[in-house]
Design an enzyme around this catalytic site. Structure first.
Site, mmCIF file in Angstrom:
data_model
loop_
_atom_site.group_PDB
_atom_site.id
_atom_site.type_symbol
_atom_site.label_atom_id
_atom_site.label_comp_id
_atom_site.label_asym_id
_atom_site.label_seq_id
_atom_site.Cartn_x
_atom_site.Cartn_y
_atom_site.Cartn_z
ATOM 1 N N GLU A 88 0.829 -1.220 0.000
ATOM 2 C CA GLU A 88 0.000 0.000 0.000
ATOM 3 C C GLU A 88 0.863 1.269 0.000
ATOM 4 O O GLU A 88 0.534 2.268 0.623
ATOM 5 C CB GLU A 88 -1.047 -0.043 1.112
ATOM 6 C CG GLU A 88 -1.978 -1.239 0.892
ATOM 7 C CD GLU A 88 -3.273 -1.223 1.645
ATOM 8 O OE1 GLU A 88 -3.747 -0.137 1.988
ATOM 9 O OE2 GLU A 88 -3.823 -2.314 1.863
HETATM 10 N N1 COS Z 1 -5.797 11.736 -4.167
HETATM 11 C C1 COS Z 1 -6.336 12.136 -5.333
HETATM 12 N N2 COS Z 1 -5.635 12.237 -6.457
HETATM 13 C C2 COS Z 1 -4.332 11.937 -6.406
HETATM 14 C C3 COS Z 1 -3.699 11.529 -5.214
HETATM 15 C C4 COS Z 1 -4.497 11.426 -4.066
HETATM 16 N N3 COS Z 1 -3.991 11.038 -2.911
HETATM 17 N N4 COS Z 1 -2.395 11.306 -5.464
HETATM 18 C C5 COS Z 1 -2.208 11.566 -6.776
HETATM 19 N N5 COS Z 1 -3.381 11.938 -7.324
HETATM 20 C C6 COS Z 1 -3.633 12.338 -8.703
HETATM 21 C C7 COS Z 1 -2.839 13.585 -9.071
HETATM 22 O O1 COS Z 1 -3.537 14.754 -8.699
HETATM 23 C C8 COS Z 1 -2.725 13.444 -10.565
HETATM 24 O O2 COS Z 1 -3.906 13.833 -11.198
HETATM 25 P P1 COS Z 1 -3.982 15.194 -12.108
HETATM 26 O O3 COS Z 1 -2.980 14.994 -13.202
HETATM 27 O O4 COS Z 1 -5.393 15.218 -12.567
HETATM 28 O O5 COS Z 1 -3.618 16.302 -11.175
HETATM 29 C C9 COS Z 1 -2.620 11.942 -10.758
HETATM 30 O O6 COS Z 1 -3.165 11.336 -9.588
HETATM 31 C C10 COS Z 1 -1.199 11.462 -10.951
HETATM 32 O O7 COS Z 1 -0.459 11.931 -9.856
HETATM 33 P P2 COS Z 1 1.083 12.277 -9.972
HETATM 34 O O8 COS Z 1 1.336 13.132 -11.164
HETATM 35 O O9 COS Z 1 1.496 12.778 -8.642
HETATM 36 O O10 COS Z 1 1.667 10.825 -10.282
HETATM 37 P P3 COS Z 1 3.079 10.197 -10.026
HETATM 38 O O11 COS Z 1 3.319 9.205 -11.095
HETATM 39 O O12 COS Z 1 4.097 11.254 -9.769
HETATM 40 O O13 COS Z 1 2.883 9.295 -8.687
HETATM 41 C C11 COS Z 1 2.399 8.580 -6.504
HETATM 42 C C12 COS Z 1 2.154 9.609 -7.617
HETATM 43 C C13 COS Z 1 3.868 8.222 -6.359
HETATM 44 C C14 COS Z 1 1.933 9.235 -5.223
HETATM 45 C C15 COS Z 1 1.553 7.328 -6.826
HETATM 46 O O14 COS Z 1 1.964 6.733 -8.026
HETATM 47 C C16 COS Z 1 1.565 6.283 -5.739
HETATM 48 O O15 COS Z 1 0.913 6.448 -4.704
HETATM 49 N N6 COS Z 1 2.290 5.176 -5.970
HETATM 50 C C17 COS Z 1 2.287 4.053 -5.052
HETATM 51 C C18 COS Z 1 1.179 3.152 -5.370
HETATM 52 C C19 COS Z 1 1.038 2.099 -4.340
HETATM 53 O O16 COS Z 1 0.690 2.386 -3.205
HETATM 54 N N7 COS Z 1 1.317 0.860 -4.753
HETATM 55 C C20 COS Z 1 1.125 -0.245 -3.915
HETATM 56 C C21 COS Z 1 0.110 -1.092 -4.552
HETATM 57 S S1 COS Z 1 -1.275 -1.409 -3.651
HETATM 58 S S2 COS Z 1 -0.672 -2.832 -2.426
#
Ligand code: COS
Length: 380
Positions: A363
């Site tokens: 997560e």
């Molecule tokens: N709530 C709502 N929207 C979100 C958000 C959140 N918490 N986090 C990111 N977003 C949205 C962003 O606003 C963006 O949308 P817009 O382009 O419309 O603004 C979109 O998602 C992409 O976000 P971002 O550009 O920040 O993407 P990145 O590729 O830089 O990555 C992270 C963002 C690293 C935070 C994300 O990929 C992540 O959480 N990765 C881990 C995933 C995970 O937990 N994997 C485990 C699997 S489940 S066991």
């Protein structure tokens, strides 16, 4: 500021504590050894209302707050983190996502079954090449008019085989990047949907983790959650709440290992006295207790933020980052305090040490939490 739990919260905490002692503790070592899914225990947790804790009563849920959910996660995880991850995924990633963003028809069809434990759910985001880099989804859900056709592979899916209902994140409009991703409900048994082999894991070995294979899987359009292209936001919002559940799991593992270490230190004698009388051990316990209490405050604060309708992306990420580190550190020290006995299975702490590690990975890894935290604090 009021740190007091309500009477209802104390009652639920006690119910989870009793359940963990009476129903999870017996056989926990054997289930870990054999990688045995705790099917009987899951049935009993469903009867206690632990599988749909925050779901509205009208959908068969317990209608409780996030603090109660965190308390239950903590108590279950003190004894058996394999059982608690099943609870966490079903509550945070499946039920919450469906209740918050699903259509009325989807809630009617799926939510009551999930919240009452008639079936359990799985959340399917990770792929062989998209774990932390979650926007790089290779699984496709191509739009074919009145249905989608899914192709691809998902990895490390909790409840992979035991689930009946899967929330699958997949790319529909490849040229649109993350804005072209959808979240789609797929039922077990849909032609072309196969469960891959079970993973042989370091920890949480009682939970069943599988890859999933989608080969021309036809799913009706009405199974898409939210608007077209909402899937990535759905995953992010859902995971933000999931992180509170995993933070509470980490807190529980830490607290469980600490309680065992404290008890052992008051029984085991060396150099003519109980080892708790040696400062080397007493100071370890002091550090553990302090860090656990700090983790507990972060976890409850994140849960409280969610209950208050505050933003909880930041507090949830901080809770998970810190509590998972405390889980790992405490479990390692608990093994150390147990000495040779800590290295054998009968004393439980070696399992807790293995279980703790995953809380820094799933997560969102600790590194991902630091991305979320740093972006949030630097935004202002
Ligand atoms: N709530 C709502 N929207 C979100 C958000 C959140 N918490 N986090 C990111 N977003 C949205 C962003 O606003 C963006 O949308 P817009 O382009 O419309 O603004 C979109 O998602 C992409 O976000 P971002 O550009 O920040 O993407 P990145 O590729 O830089 O990555 C992270 C963002 C690293 C935070 C994300 O990929 C992540 O959480 N990765 C881990 C995933 C995970 O937990 N994997 C485990 C699997 S489940 S066991």
């Amino acid at each position: 500021m009021d740190f007091t739990l309500s009477e209802e919260q104390i009652m639920i905490q006690q119910a989870a504590r009793d359940f963990a002692q009476n129903e999870l503790l017996p056989g926990v070592i054997e289930r870990d050894d054999a990688q045995k899914f705790p099917a009987e225990q899951v049935k009993k947790m469903a009867e206690l209302g632990f599988l749909g804790m925050m779901v509205d009563l009208k959908y068969g849920g317990s209608g409780l707050d996030t603090i109660s959910y965190a308390l239950v996660m903590e108590e279950l995880s003190k004894i058996d983190a394999s059982a608690s991850v099943i609870v966490s995924v079903n509550n945070s990633l499946v039920c919450w996502g469906l209740e918050t963003y699903g259509s009325d028809a989807q809630k009617e069809k799926y939510l009551s079954r999930l919240s009452t434990g008639q079936c359990i759910g799985a959340f399917c985001l990770s792929e062989p090449e998209a774990g932390s880099d979650a926007t790089s989804q290779k699984t496709t859900a191509l739009d074919q008019g009145d249905h989608y056709v899914l192709n691809g592979t998902k990895n490390w899916i909790t409840n992979g085989n035991s689930a009946d209902i899967y929330l699958v994140i997949a790319q529909t409009h490849i040229s649109k990047g993350h804005k072209g991703i959808n979240a789609i409900i797929v039922e077990k048994g849909t032609p072309g949907f196969e469960v891959g082999p079970k993973e042989n894991k370091l920890g949480i070995r009682g939970s069943d983790t599988h890859s999933l294979i989608f080969n021309d899987v036809k799913v009706p359009k009405e199974n898409r959650i939210g608007e077209d292209g909402f899937g990535f936001k759905f995953a992010m919002k859902t995971l933000a709440g999931g992180r509170i559940g995993i933070a509470a799991q980490a807190l529980g593992i830490a607290a469980g290992a600490y309680e065992l270490a404290k008890k052992y230190s008051k029984e085991r004698k060396a150099f003519g006295t109980e080892i708790s009388n040696h400062q080397a051990i007493a100071f370890k316990l002091a550090d553990m207790h302090t860090q656990i209490e700090a983790a507990r405050h972060l976890v409850y604060k994140a849960a409280w933020d969610k209950d208050q309708g505050n933003d909880y992306d930041l507090s949830g990420a901080m809770a998970k980052l810190y509590a998972s580190q405390v889980a790992m550190d405490t479990a390692v020290e608990a093994v150390q305090i147990h000495g040779g006995n800590g290295f054998v299975k009968d004393y439980h702490v070696e399992r807790m040490m293995r279980d703790a590690k995953i809380t820094q990975i799933y997560e969102g890894t600790s590194e991902i939490q630091k991305i979320v935290i740093s972006r949030s604090i630097l935004r202002d």
